[in-house]
Motif scaffolding. Structure first.
Motif, mmCIF file in Angstrom:
data_model
loop_
_atom_site.group_PDB
_atom_site.id
_atom_site.type_symbol
_atom_site.label_atom_id
_atom_site.label_comp_id
_atom_site.label_asym_id
_atom_site.label_seq_id
_atom_site.Cartn_x
_atom_site.Cartn_y
_atom_site.Cartn_z
ATOM 1 N N ALA A 67 9.784 9.337 -17.113
ATOM 2 C CA ALA A 67 10.832 10.119 -16.448
ATOM 3 C C ALA A 67 11.003 11.447 -17.177
ATOM 4 N N GLU A 68 11.618 12.406 -16.482
ATOM 5 C CA GLU A 68 11.906 13.732 -17.041
ATOM 6 C C GLU A 68 13.347 14.107 -16.729
ATOM 7 N N HIS A 69 13.965 14.812 -17.674
ATOM 8 C CA HIS A 69 15.304 15.351 -17.451
ATOM 9 C C HIS A 69 15.452 16.574 -18.353
ATOM 10 N N GLY A 70 15.435 17.762 -17.782
ATOM 11 C CA GLY A 70 15.524 18.982 -18.586
ATOM 12 C C GLY A 70 14.392 19.045 -19.598
ATOM 13 N N HIS A 71 14.750 19.219 -20.877
ATOM 14 C CA HIS A 71 13.748 19.289 -21.953
ATOM 15 C C HIS A 71 13.436 17.923 -22.541
ATOM 16 N N TRP A 72 13.825 16.864 -21.867
ATOM 17 C CA TRP A 72 13.671 15.509 -22.387
ATOM 18 C C TRP A 72 12.705 14.704 -21.525
ATOM 19 N N LEU A 87 0.823 -1.202 0.000
ATOM 20 C CA LEU A 87 0.000 0.000 0.000
ATOM 21 C C LEU A 87 0.864 1.262 0.000
ATOM 22 N N LEU A 88 1.932 1.265 0.793
ATOM 23 C CA LEU A 88 2.833 2.421 0.821
ATOM 24 C C LEU A 88 3.518 2.615 -0.521
ATOM 25 N N ALA A 89 3.935 1.521 -1.159
ATOM 26 C CA ALA A 89 4.586 1.617 -2.471
ATOM 27 C C ALA A 89 3.612 2.161 -3.507
ATOM 28 N N ASN A 90 2.366 1.664 -3.492
ATOM 29 C CA ASN A 90 1.361 2.159 -4.441
ATOM 30 C C ASN A 90 1.053 3.627 -4.199
ATOM 31 N N PHE A 91 0.976 4.047 -2.935
ATOM 32 C CA PHE A 91 0.693 5.441 -2.622
ATOM 33 C C PHE A 91 1.816 6.335 -3.120
ATOM 34 N N SER A 92 3.076 5.934 -2.867
ATOM 35 C CA SER A 92 4.194 6.773 -3.303
ATOM 36 C C SER A 92 4.285 6.812 -4.810
ATOM 37 N N ALA A 93 3.972 5.692 -5.490
ATOM 38 C CA ALA A 93 4.007 5.679 -6.954
ATOM 39 C C ALA A 93 2.911 6.582 -7.518
ATOM 40 N N ALA A 94 1.754 6.576 -6.864
ATOM 41 C CA ALA A 94 0.632 7.376 -7.350
ATOM 42 C C ALA A 94 0.879 8.869 -7.144
ATOM 43 N N THR A 95 1.741 9.229 -6.211
ATOM 44 C CA THR A 95 1.972 10.642 -5.938
ATOM 45 C C THR A 95 3.321 11.128 -6.458
ATOM 46 N N GLU A 96 4.056 10.281 -7.205
ATOM 47 C CA GLU A 96 5.349 10.705 -7.744
ATOM 48 C C GLU A 96 5.138 11.838 -8.743
ATOM 49 N N ARG A 97 5.983 12.830 -8.668
ATOM 50 C CA ARG A 97 5.907 13.997 -9.542
ATOM 51 C C ARG A 97 7.202 14.150 -10.300
ATOM 52 N N GLY A 98 7.088 14.633 -11.540
ATOM 53 C CA GLY A 98 8.274 14.877 -12.342
ATOM 54 C C GLY A 98 9.086 16.024 -11.777
ATOM 55 N N PRO A 99 10.417 15.903 -11.748
ATOM 56 C CA PRO A 99 11.257 16.951 -11.173
ATOM 57 C C PRO A 99 11.274 18.236 -11.998
ATOM 58 N N VAL A 100 10.889 18.164 -13.270
ATOM 59 C CA VAL A 100 10.907 19.337 -14.144
ATOM 60 C C VAL A 100 9.540 20.011 -14.190
#
Length: 166
Positions: free
Chosen positions: A72-77, A16-29
């Motif tokens: 995933a995100e990295h700069g303009h990519w 449940l904790l893994a699913n919650f963290s995956a559902a709330t992951e945000r792109g760093p950019v």
């Protein structure tokens, strides 16, 4: 006496904790959810091994409006994958927030309303790309080839099973 959680209970809590963290992951950019769906804006898009022009092109996506999942995100990519799981890094300028889906069921019926008992306005072949509209728990409104209607969400790639859209 304090009860200790069983191994099964502990595993459930970790899941449940893994699913919650995956559902709330945000792109760093962009600070948008990861993963998320977008579409290919261009008729061709180079897919690179890494997030820069100096990385080798592994292949070229050649289907305009093809839905892609950003992982995933990295700069303009953005690291993307298609419905088969193939992908790599694509420049963000080649991507659009306009949502599309790929039909996964051959001759998928488009109904007039989100109900299997309503009339069918068209049947879409597997592999067709359709514009994604409103989504309810089990149905999404689609537009393709001049037809509009509702299809079962489970027959589509490019939208999650729990996604709701207005």
């Amino acid at each position: 006496m304090v009860a200790k959680p069983s191994a099964l209970g502990a595993a459930l809590i970790l899941t449940l904790l893994a699913n919650f963290s995956a559902a709330t992951e945000r792109g760093p950019v962009t600070n948008l959810p990861i993963p998320r769906f977008v579409s290919l804006k261009a008729s061709e898009g180079n897919v690179r091994r890494g997030p820069s022009l100096s990385h080798r092109i592994d292949w070229v996506f050649k289907r305009r409006n093809m839905p892609l999942r950003i992982t995933a995100e990295h700069g303009h990519w953005r690291r993307v994958e298609d419905k088969e799981g193939f992908g790599g890094w694509v420049h963000y300028s080649l991507l659009s927030g306009n949502r599309t889906v790929v039909i996964e069921q051959d001759l998928l019926p488009l109904h007039t309303r989100p109900d299997e008992t309503t009339p069918v306005v068209a049947a879409l072949e597997a592999g067709v790309i359709a514009e994604l509209g409103k989504c309810e728990p089990d149905w999404c409104r689609l537009q393709s080839g001049g037809y509009r209607g509702w299809a079962q969400k489970s027959a589509l790639w490019g939208v999650t099973s729990e996604e709701l859209r207005d």
